[in-house]
Scaffold this active site. Structure first.
Site, short mmCIF file in Angstrom:
data_model
loop_
_atom_site.label_atom_id
_atom_site.label_comp_id
_atom_site.label_asym_id
_atom_site.label_seq_id
_atom_site.Cartn_x
_atom_site.Cartn_y
_atom_site.Cartn_z
N HIS A 154 2.02 3.67 -9.17
CA HIS A 154 1.07 2.55 -9.05
C HIS A 154 0.08 2.50 -10.22
CE1 HIS A 154 2.54 1.48 -5.13
NE2 HIS A 154 2.27 2.67 -4.63
N ASP A 190 10.76 4.63 -4.03
CA ASP A 190 9.62 4.81 -3.13
C ASP A 190 9.54 3.56 -2.23
OD1 ASP A 190 6.73 6.42 -3.07
OD2 ASP A 190 6.48 4.28 -2.62
N HIS A 192 7.06 1.78 -1.64
CA HIS A 192 6.20 0.77 -2.26
C HIS A 192 6.72 0.40 -3.64
CE1 HIS A 192 3.62 3.24 0.45
NE2 HIS A 192 3.21 2.05 0.85
N ASP A 279 8.59 8.18 1.42
CA ASP A 279 7.89 7.35 2.41
C ASP A 279 8.77 6.23 2.96
OD1 ASP A 279 7.75 6.17 -0.10
OD2 ASP A 279 5.57 5.91 -0.11
C1 SP5 Z 1 2.55 6.62 -4.17
C2 SP5 Z 1 2.41 5.85 -2.89
O1 SP5 Z 1 3.27 5.92 -2.03
N1 SP5 Z 1 1.27 5.15 -2.73
C3 SP5 Z 1 1.08 4.37 -1.57
C4 SP5 Z 1 -0.24 3.70 -1.52
C5 SP5 Z 1 -0.38 2.86 -0.29
N2 SP5 Z 1 -1.72 2.56 -0.02
C6 SP5 Z 1 -2.02 1.49 0.89
C7 SP5 Z 1 -1.27 1.62 2.15
C8 SP5 Z 1 -1.65 0.55 3.16
C9 SP5 Z 1 -0.90 0.92 4.39
N3 SP5 Z 1 -1.13 0.09 5.50
C10 SP5 Z 1 -0.29 0.63 6.53
C11 SP5 Z 1 -0.42 0.04 7.87
C12 SP5 Z 1 0.47 0.88 8.77
N4 SP5 Z 1 0.34 0.54 10.14
ZN ZN Z 2 4.92 4.82 -1.68
#
Ligand code: SP5
Ligand code: ZN
Length: 334
Positions: A154, A190, A192, A279
């Site tokens: 990110h 990943d 994301h 993840d």
């Molecule tokens: C490297 C990596 O995996 N970074 C991930 C960053 C995610 N940050 C924000 C996540 C927002 C998650 N909202 C989740 C709701 C679940 N019920």
């Molecule tokens: Zn991630």
């Protein structure tokens, strides 16, 4: 397969992150790295390649911010970790960014990636682990693993976010190019989208970026990762985004993977870098795919069968109890 890590990567341990309007315990914990280490044969100490390969990707002002922000924040009397809380909205005039508060917003993508006095050291050694894995490949290994933590995908040229500070995969890709490789492909699996990696190589034709991730219409990082983002200029066609709906399991994932691997094969890379996040796991606490532990070996085999020299760089994965077996399963499959 050789793997690389430095214990200084454990020192970064922010207390809290912003989540759904409140502050909760930081999800990207040192325990993640401990669980991965415990599940693997002994990892080797990373070698120190200095800041030059970091500055080949990241903005010097941003790197200075990472190094100095915690002390400046403390001098200004703040008790907690450094966290941006005001951002330069798109299109505003460039302002003088002398205040640490302004800098924290300027260099941040989100407010869930705090800096502590130990963050720079941890991020530095996370990048060095990636560079050490690259060395292993340059000296003939077919594949190498970098236990990058904090993760990287990110982070952009001049911003942190998503628990990432230095873009380890991008730093290794650029070092590969600077070391004489003509083409490097980054495959990001990943959960994301790797907005930082995409952003860094957006206009580049020598680094291909392919990503399989949760649809940004529903998931972080929202502004990036849509299927119509394909790169620009010399980079047009060198970005491939394959968003999948929440709930996607191994069958849908492998179909997208086959598409990504075919595109990378046409690109004919000298090196493949896998940004590997666990993840995508069914029980990940912040994610929504349904990959099972046993599936990771299959994903790895699909990639390994392509035959490219491959650097595997760790990204996310927050189901800490399952993280060791998920990573070990992936590496074993490879
Ligand atoms: C490297 C990596 O995996 N970074 C991930 C960053 C995610 N940050 C924000 C996540 C927002 C998650 N909202 C989740 C709701 C679940 N019920
Ligand atoms: Zn991630």
């Amino acid at each position: 397969m050789r793997g690389f890590f430095d214990p200084r990567q454990l020192a970064h341990a922010p207390a809290l992150e912003l989540h759904n309007g409140g502050l909760i315990a930081y999800a990207e914990t040192p325990a993640r790295a401990e669980m991965i280490r415990a599940a693997l044969p002994a990892l080797e100490a990373a070698d120190d390649h200095g800041t030059a390969p970091i500055l080949a990707v990241h903005d010097a002002g941003y790197v200075d911010f990472l190094q100095t922000a915690p002390a400046r924040w403390a001098e200004a009397g703040r008790a907690g970790d450094v966290m941006g809380y005001i951002w330069p909205i798109v299109g505003r005039r460039p302002v003088r960014l002398d205040r640490i508060d302004a800098l924290a917003g300027r260099y941040s993508l989100d407010a869930s990636t705090p800096l502590t006095a130990d963050t720079w050291g941890a991020a530095y050694w996370s990048a060095q682990s990636a560079l050490s894995a690259l060395d292993a490949i340059r000296t003939g290994d077919r594949a190498a693993f970098a236990l990058c933590r904090p993760p990287g995908h990110h982070a952009g040229r001049d911003y942190l976010g998503g628990y990432c500070h230095l873009n380890n995969a991008a730093i290794a890709a650029q070092a590969g190019i600077d070391g004489g490789m003509a083409r490097v492909a980054i495959l990001d699996v990943d959960y994301h989208h790797g907005n930082g990696t995409q952003d860094i190589f957006w206009t580049r034709g020598d680094v291909f970026y392919a990503s399989i991730h949760a649809d940004p219409a529903t998931d972080y990082p929202f502004y990036w990762g849509h299927a119509d983002e394909i790169g620009e200029g010399a980079g047009e066609g060198a970005t491939l985004n394959l968003p999948l709906p929440r709930g996607s399991a191994i069958d849908a994932f492998r179909k997208a993977l086959a598409q990504a691997l075919a595109a990378i094969a046409s690109f004919a890379p000298d090196l493949a870098i896998v940004s590997f996040g666990a993840d995508t796991y069914v029980d990940d606490p912040i994610s929504g795919f349904a990959i099972q532990t046993g599936d990771y070996a299959m994903i790895a085999r699909d990639i390994a069968e392509c035959g490219w020299p491959t650097l595997i760089a760790m990204e996310g994965g927050y189901a800490v109890d399952a993280l060791g077996r998920n990573v070990a399963g992936f590496l074993a499959g490879f």
